[in-house]
Motif scaffolding. Sequence first.
Motif, PDB file in Angstrom:
ATOM      1  N   GLY A 175      27.235  45.754  57.011  1.00  0.00           N
ATOM      2  CA  GLY A 175      26.887  46.213  55.671  1.00  0.00           C
ATOM      3  C   GLY A 175      26.987  47.708  55.424  1.00  0.00           C
ATOM      4  O   GLY A 175      26.715  48.155  54.320  1.00  0.00           O
ATOM      5  N   LYS A 179      28.231  51.110  60.674  1.00  0.00           N
ATOM      6  CA  LYS A 179      28.137  49.858  61.439  1.00  0.00           C
ATOM      7  C   LYS A 179      29.525  49.264  61.660  1.00  0.00           C
ATOM      8  O   LYS A 179      29.826  48.727  62.726  1.00  0.00           O
ATOM      9  CB  LYS A 179      27.244  48.854  60.697  1.00  0.00           C
ATOM     10  CG  LYS A 179      25.778  49.259  60.644  1.00  0.00           C
ATOM     11  CD  LYS A 179      24.949  48.185  59.953  1.00  0.00           C
ATOM     12  CE  LYS A 179      23.471  48.516  60.023  1.00  0.00           C
ATOM     13  NZ  LYS A 179      22.624  47.415  59.564  1.00  0.00           N
ATOM     14  N   TYR A 194      30.770  42.879  54.046  1.00  0.00           N
ATOM     15  CA  TYR A 194      30.380  41.635  53.370  1.00  0.00           C
ATOM     16  C   TYR A 194      29.372  41.872  52.245  1.00  0.00           C
ATOM     17  O   TYR A 194      28.870  40.931  51.661  1.00  0.00           O
ATOM     18  CB  TYR A 194      29.917  40.555  54.337  1.00  0.00           C
ATOM     19  CG  TYR A 194      28.683  40.815  55.184  1.00  0.00           C
ATOM     20  CD1 TYR A 194      28.040  42.036  55.217  1.00  0.00           C
ATOM     21  CD2 TYR A 194      28.165  39.784  55.964  1.00  0.00           C
ATOM     22  CE1 TYR A 194      26.922  42.238  56.008  1.00  0.00           C
ATOM     23  CE2 TYR A 194      27.046  39.976  56.756  1.00  0.00           C
ATOM     24  CZ  TYR A 194      26.439  41.217  56.771  1.00  0.00           C
ATOM     25  OH  TYR A 194      25.339  41.414  57.549  1.00  0.00           O
ATOM     26  N   LEU A 268      17.816  29.166  70.587  1.00  0.00           N
ATOM     27  CA  LEU A 268      17.783  29.485  72.018  1.00  0.00           C
ATOM     28  C   LEU A 268      16.817  28.591  72.776  1.00  0.00           C
ATOM     29  O   LEU A 268      17.134  28.113  73.872  1.00  0.00           O
ATOM     30  CB  LEU A 268      17.392  30.960  72.223  1.00  0.00           C
ATOM     31  CG  LEU A 268      17.312  31.369  73.691  1.00  0.00           C
ATOM     32  CD1 LEU A 268      18.673  31.283  74.360  1.00  0.00           C
ATOM     33  CD2 LEU A 268      16.724  32.760  73.840  1.00  0.00           C
ATOM     34  N   ARG A 318      17.618  48.067  57.399  1.00  0.00           N
ATOM     35  CA  ARG A 318      18.968  47.756  57.895  1.00  0.00           C
ATOM     36  C   ARG A 318      19.664  49.002  58.415  1.00  0.00           C
ATOM     37  O   ARG A 318      20.879  49.122  58.322  1.00  0.00           O
ATOM     38  CB  ARG A 318      19.815  47.106  56.790  1.00  0.00           C
ATOM     39  CG  ARG A 318      19.306  45.762  56.377  1.00  0.00           C
ATOM     40  CD  ARG A 318      19.912  45.257  55.096  1.00  0.00           C
ATOM     41  NE  ARG A 318      21.239  44.676  55.225  1.00  0.00           N
ATOM     42  CZ  ARG A 318      21.780  43.879  54.327  1.00  0.00           C
ATOM     43  NH1 ARG A 318      21.098  43.547  53.249  1.00  0.00           N
ATOM     44  NH2 ARG A 318      22.987  43.392  54.484  1.00  0.00           N
ATOM     45  N   HIS A 320      19.578  50.165  61.574  1.00  0.00           N
ATOM     46  CA  HIS A 320      19.803  50.212  63.018  1.00  0.00           C
ATOM     47  C   HIS A 320      21.177  49.662  63.415  1.00  0.00           C
ATOM     48  O   HIS A 320      21.739  48.798  62.754  1.00  0.00           O
ATOM     49  CB  HIS A 320      18.714  49.417  63.753  1.00  0.00           C
ATOM     50  CG  HIS A 320      18.750  47.955  63.476  1.00  0.00           C
ATOM     51  ND1 HIS A 320      18.444  47.416  62.244  1.00  0.00           N
ATOM     52  CD2 HIS A 320      19.108  46.902  64.258  1.00  0.00           C
ATOM     53  CE1 HIS A 320      18.589  46.108  62.293  1.00  0.00           C
ATOM     54  NE2 HIS A 320      18.991  45.770  63.510  1.00  0.00           N
TER      55      HIS A 320
HETATM   56  N1  LIG Z   1      18.634  30.914  66.795  1.00  0.00           N
HETATM   57  C1  LIG Z   1      17.944  31.623  67.675  1.00  0.00           C
HETATM   58  O1  LIG Z   1      17.569  31.152  68.759  1.00  0.00           O
HETATM   59  C2  LIG Z   1      17.580  33.025  67.328  1.00  0.00           C
HETATM   60  C3  LIG Z   1      16.699  33.759  68.140  1.00  0.00           C
HETATM   61  C4  LIG Z   1      16.422  35.089  67.798  1.00  0.00           C
HETATM   62  C5  LIG Z   1      17.009  35.646  66.657  1.00  0.00           C
HETATM   63  N2  LIG Z   1      17.812  34.879  65.870  1.00  0.00           N
HETATM   64  C6  LIG Z   1      18.426  35.403  64.661  1.00  0.00           C
HETATM   65  O2  LIG Z   1      19.567  36.178  65.048  1.00  0.00           O
HETATM   66  C7  LIG Z   1      19.851  37.105  64.009  1.00  0.00           C
HETATM   67  C8  LIG Z   1      20.113  38.470  64.614  1.00  0.00           C
HETATM   68  O3  LIG Z   1      18.917  38.946  65.216  1.00  0.00           O
HETATM   69  P1  LIG Z   1      18.808  40.470  65.661  1.00  0.00           P
HETATM   70  O4  LIG Z   1      17.427  40.680  66.129  1.00  0.00           O
HETATM   71  O5  LIG Z   1      19.945  40.814  66.539  1.00  0.00           O
HETATM   72  O6  LIG Z   1      18.933  41.211  64.263  1.00  0.00           O
HETATM   73  P2  LIG Z   1      19.987  42.295  63.769  1.00  0.00           P
HETATM   74  O7  LIG Z   1      21.317  41.633  63.673  1.00  0.00           O
HETATM   75  O8  LIG Z   1      19.867  43.497  64.636  1.00  0.00           O
HETATM   76  O9  LIG Z   1      19.444  42.626  62.321  1.00  0.00           O
HETATM   77  C9  LIG Z   1      19.700  41.740  61.271  1.00  0.00           C
HETATM   78  C10 LIG Z   1      20.947  42.168  60.488  1.00  0.00           C
HETATM   79  O10 LIG Z   1      21.222  41.200  59.518  1.00  0.00           O
HETATM   80  C11 LIG Z   1      21.987  41.807  58.515  1.00  0.00           C
HETATM   81  N3  LIG Z   1      21.538  41.347  57.181  1.00  0.00           N
HETATM   82  C12 LIG Z   1      22.298  40.628  56.341  1.00  0.00           C
HETATM   83  N4  LIG Z   1      21.639  40.379  55.204  1.00  0.00           N
HETATM   84  C13 LIG Z   1      20.435  40.971  55.328  1.00  0.00           C
HETATM   85  C14 LIG Z   1      19.313  41.078  54.448  1.00  0.00           C
HETATM   86  N5  LIG Z   1      19.311  40.522  53.226  1.00  0.00           N
HETATM   87  N6  LIG Z   1      18.236  41.760  54.879  1.00  0.00           N
HETATM   88  C15 LIG Z   1      18.221  42.311  56.102  1.00  0.00           C
HETATM   89  N7  LIG Z   1      19.261  42.245  56.974  1.00  0.00           N
HETATM   90  C16 LIG Z   1      20.369  41.585  56.581  1.00  0.00           C
HETATM   91  C17 LIG Z   1      21.826  43.325  58.651  1.00  0.00           C
HETATM   92  O11 LIG Z   1      23.064  43.870  59.101  1.00  0.00           O
HETATM   93  P3  LIG Z   1      24.038  44.586  58.017  1.00  0.00           P
HETATM   94  O12 LIG Z   1      23.310  45.797  57.535  1.00  0.00           O
HETATM   95  O13 LIG Z   1      25.248  44.883  58.795  1.00  0.00           O
HETATM   96  O14 LIG Z   1      24.232  43.566  56.932  1.00  0.00           O
HETATM   97  C18 LIG Z   1      20.771  43.448  59.718  1.00  0.00           C
HETATM   98  O15 LIG Z   1      20.934  44.610  60.469  1.00  0.00           O
HETATM   99  C19 LIG Z   1      18.666  37.067  63.043  1.00  0.00           C
HETATM  100  O16 LIG Z   1      19.027  36.286  61.927  1.00  0.00           O
HETATM  101  C20 LIG Z   1      17.591  36.372  63.853  1.00  0.00           C
HETATM  102  O17 LIG Z   1      16.654  35.715  63.047  1.00  0.00           O
HETATM  103  C21 LIG Z   1      18.127  33.598  66.204  1.00  0.00           C
END
Ligand SMILES: NC(=O)c1ccc[n+]([C@@H]2O[C@H](COP(=O)([O-])OP(=O)(O)OC[C@H]3O[C@@H](n4cnc5c(N)ncnc54)[C@H](OP(=O)(O)O)[C@@H]3O)[C@@H](O)[C@H]2O)c1
Length: 332
Positions: A175, A179, A194, A268, A318, A320
């Motif tokens: 975004g 990044k 996006y 996970l 957002r 980081h």
């Molecule tokens: N399924 C599982 O087992 C599992 C376990 C843990 C985490 N997760 C999920 O994995 C994903 C990534 O986790 P992460 O900790 O590595 O997070 P991250 O990717 O470091 O942070 C989330 C990113 O999502 C993007 N984003 C898009 N739309 C957004 C919105 N409306 N508000 C805020 N952010 C938005 C942002 O990137 P941009 O600024 O580039 O858009 C933001 O930096 C998360 O969705 C989390 O819930 C899944």
Amino acid sequence: MRAVRIHEYGAPDTLQVEEVPIPQPGPGQVLIRTEAISVGFAQTQMRRNIFPAPMWRPEFPIVLGGDVIGRVAAVGPDAPGVGVGDRIGAFTLHGAYADYVVVDAATLVSVPEGLDAAVATAIPSPGPIAAGTLATAALRPGESVLVHAAAGGIGHLAVQLAKRAGAGLVIATAGAPGKREFARSIGADVVVDYRQESWAETVRETAGDRGVDVILDSVGGEVLRQGVQLLGPFGRLVFYGSAGGGLDVPRISPMELIGMKFLTGFALSQWRAARHADYLRHHGVLAGALAEGSITHAIHATLPLERVAEAHRMIEERSHIGRIVLLTEATV
Ligand SMILES: NC(=O)c1ccc[n+]([C@@H]2O[C@H](COP(=O)([O-])OP(=O)(O)OC[C@H]3O[C@@H](n4cnc5c(N)ncnc54)[C@H](OP(=O)(O)O)[C@@H]3O)[C@@H](O)[C@H]2O)c1
């Protein structure tokens, strides 16, 4: 010991640093003296009570979970294969934001001695999630992969692992310009903003007539809906987070999948339980790759445990790239 607790859902300031007794490990459990604790997007959703996964049903006061790196401080009865002083990592849904945490011994992963504690937080969950989503998609060499939120904590590992697995084309969305620049620097072939309405059209033109083979979607909402349209025949979309959609997950009709498209979820905890050998194998490969430097775990910031609210704010803004990590007095 210190624990960061919340007594009500709400803003980052609900995270309170409090003195609490050190917990004791029960049967099959160990006590970990934490060194580094990662802060993920999911915990900001938990704090606001918009976390979409049904398995998380905590009671107040809540100590949020996460990836912890530390050493075993005590071993409960019937917790074989681990000793006091071992350097280990764990991913836990509860209790991580603290100087000590109790976890099930069965969930521990070993951590190389020389590896920086903040960098090592990739090992328990972010790396396995990146690897596990690609494994779930059964990525084959030469295929195209679209990684959403590619500069995020999990996304940037997925970009690198997709390249290592021989993906022919890695398209990364992010975004902000910084990044996207970062995503390119770690191996993405094409980067897409996006936040632009035309993003899906750009991906369609890049992938060509064949469509996209694999999509890793942690954003959900409209991004997920458009992703299904972008898949080619036998394309696989793995949905593993709802950063953009929150609880509002779009309904996808089976009719949208009839052109030989596959839509699946990834959690996970389920993967770890159902495919434990796979989880451990990927963990071993990732730990080795981090230790030798062939995979980068980008650390946006390290902060002392008491500055946890600041870490949550950075994630919600957002701002980081990669991971934000809290350090305890065992490290700082
Ligand atoms: N399924 C599982 O087992 C599992 C376990 C843990 C985490 N997760 C999920 O994995 C994903 C990534 O986790 P992460 O900790 O590595 O997070 P991250 O990717 O470091 O942070 C989330 C990113 O999502 C993007 N984003 C898009 N739309 C957004 C919105 N409306 N508000 C805020 N952010 C938005 C942002 O990137 P941009 O600024 O580039 O858009 C933001 O930096 C998360 O969705 C989390 O819930 C899944």
